[in-house]
Enzyme design. Structure first.
Site, PDB file in Angstrom:
ATOM      1  N   HIS A 128      34.542  58.617  61.820  1.00 33.80           N
ATOM      2  CA  HIS A 128      33.691  59.645  62.424  1.00 33.80           C
ATOM      3  C   HIS A 128      34.513  60.891  62.744  1.00 33.80           C
ATOM      4  O   HIS A 128      34.079  62.020  62.479  1.00 33.80           O
ATOM      5  CB  HIS A 128      33.048  59.085  63.695  1.00 33.80           C
ATOM      6  CG  HIS A 128      32.296  60.100  64.503  1.00 33.80           C
ATOM      7  ND1 HIS A 128      30.932  60.298  64.389  1.00 33.80           N
ATOM      8  CD2 HIS A 128      32.724  60.973  65.460  1.00 33.80           C
ATOM      9  CE1 HIS A 128      30.564  61.255  65.229  1.00 33.80           C
ATOM     10  NE2 HIS A 128      31.632  61.679  65.890  1.00 33.80           N
ATOM     11  N   GLU A 129      35.702  60.702  63.313  1.00 33.63           N
ATOM     12  CA  GLU A 129      36.549  61.849  63.656  1.00 33.63           C
ATOM     13  C   GLU A 129      37.065  62.549  62.396  1.00 33.63           C
ATOM     14  O   GLU A 129      37.179  63.775  62.355  1.00 33.63           O
ATOM     15  CB  GLU A 129      37.708  61.402  64.549  1.00 33.63           C
ATOM     16  CG  GLU A 129      37.282  60.755  65.856  1.00 33.63           C
ATOM     17  CD  GLU A 129      36.302  61.610  66.653  1.00 33.63           C
ATOM     18  OE1 GLU A 129      36.352  62.852  66.531  1.00 33.63           O
ATOM     19  OE2 GLU A 129      35.473  61.043  67.380  1.00 33.63           O
ATOM     20  N   HIS A 132      34.433  64.878  61.217  1.00 32.32           N
ATOM     21  CA  HIS A 132      34.439  66.156  61.934  1.00 32.32           C
ATOM     22  C   HIS A 132      35.470  67.104  61.319  1.00 32.32           C
ATOM     23  O   HIS A 132      35.223  68.298  61.173  1.00 32.32           O
ATOM     24  CB  HIS A 132      34.779  65.928  63.406  1.00 32.32           C
ATOM     25  CG  HIS A 132      33.603  65.565  64.254  1.00 32.32           C
ATOM     26  ND1 HIS A 132      32.422  66.280  64.237  1.00 32.32           N
ATOM     27  CD2 HIS A 132      33.426  64.564  65.164  1.00 32.32           C
ATOM     28  CE1 HIS A 132      31.568  65.738  65.106  1.00 32.32           C
ATOM     29  NE2 HIS A 132      32.158  64.696  65.671  1.00 32.32           N
ATOM     30  N   GLU A 197      27.120  65.960  65.596  1.00 33.44           N
ATOM     31  CA  GLU A 197      27.370  64.531  65.793  1.00 33.44           C
ATOM     32  C   GLU A 197      26.593  63.696  64.782  1.00 33.44           C
ATOM     33  O   GLU A 197      27.130  62.737  64.226  1.00 33.44           O
ATOM     34  CB  GLU A 197      26.999  64.118  67.222  1.00 33.44           C
ATOM     35  CG  GLU A 197      27.966  64.588  68.290  1.00 33.44           C
ATOM     36  CD  GLU A 197      29.392  64.120  68.045  1.00 33.44           C
ATOM     37  OE1 GLU A 197      29.597  62.957  67.689  1.00 33.44           O
ATOM     38  OE2 GLU A 197      30.307  64.952  68.208  1.00 33.44           O
TER      39      GLU A 197
END
Length: 292
Positions: A128-129, A132, A197
């Site tokens: 997930h990071e 980003h 998100e």
């Protein structure tokens, strides 16, 4: 990305508009100068500042071999250079990414994440990071946070702008704008955070290869993060939107003011991607020795 661009353009225009309302042409010029200066500083220094705020400690392949190898493999899969890795010594399970571009990015995970999550769940969070970073959300979030800060600064200095003839609003209007402008800017910032998100969840699921890993991690994070304090985050609430889940203990706050989408909706979207039925998140071991 289009929605994010529109929101960021609206935020930039809003900064200038507030300056114009509060101080006429002089206020407009001051507003744009403040926004430019703050963004310039944030572009080069925000990542280091945020890591220092949270006492993040850099680690390498020797200090955290399993975490390093996992991150390296997924970064390669995502077509990204290996980011710098940091560990935050807090028991709250959480993580965030920062950096102005993929070549100058960092991923920070908490000790609590590694102690309370399984290998697969940690992989989902790291993915997930990395999403980003790949989507350049770290820069987007920094710019929007800075612009929101510029609006707040303008509101604080409102009474010092030019005289009544140059100010399009009267005294009552100026005071009202001092109160409402930061609120509106914060709402736009939060809207951008929520949009990004959802996108990072979808991209992260593709990077780790299994949406259920991230869905399971989010279920665990939602269960644990609200019960464990993150002192550094409480002292620096402006950084809350950077974390994968809200690190602050907010009670009965309207969703309009939330920095993150509801966890149950994020989990539902992830499980729809994988075509899986909701299932209980597997409990991670209380101590993962191999993490280092």
């Amino acid at each position: 990305m289009v929605r994010t661009f529109v929101l960021m353009a609206a935020m930039t225009a809003f900064v200038g508009f507030i300056g114009l309302l509060l101080g006429g042409e002089t206020g407009l010029i001051i507003a744009l100068v403040i926004a430019f200066a703050m963004n310039f500083f944030s572009y080069w220094n925000s990542d280091k500042a945020v890591l220092r705020m949270h006492g993040a400690r850099p680690v390498d392949a020797r200090a955290a071999p399993e975490l390093w190898k996992m991150t390296e493999d997924m970064a390669h899969r995502a077509g990204l250079p290996m980011p710098a890795l940091y560990i935050i010594e807090t028991e709250q399970p959480n993580a965030f990414a920062t950096g102005r571009n993929p070549q100058n990015a960092a991923v920070a995970v908490t000790r609590g994440l590694m102690q309370n999550m399984s290998h697969e769940e940690v992989a989902g969070v790291v993915a997930h990071e990395l999403a980003h970073i790949k989507n350049r959300d770290t820069l987007t979030m920094t710019i929007t946070a800075t612009l929101a800060g510029a609006v707040s600064m303008l509101a604080n200095f409102a009474m010092f702008f030019g005289g009544g003839r140059d100010r399009p609003m009267g005294l009552v209007g100026t005071i009202a704008m001092m109160i409402l402008a930061p609120l509106a800017a914060g709402m736009v910032q939060m809207a951008i955070s929520r949009v990004r998100e959802y996108e990072a969840d979808a991209e992260g699921a593709a990077i780790c290869g299994n949406p259920e890993w991230l869905a399971s991690a989010l279920a665990g994070l939602g269960r644990l993060s609200g019960r464990i304090d993150n002192i550094a985050a409480e002292r620096n609430p402006a950084t809350a939107h950077m974390f994968i889940v809200n690190p602050l203990h907010m009670h009965a706050v309207d969703s309009l003011f939330a920095t993150h989408p509801p966890i149950d909706k994020r989990i539902a979207k992830l499980r729809a991607l994988g075509g899986t039925r909701p299932q209980r998140a597997p409990a991670g071991p209380t101590n993962r020795g191999p993490w280092g």
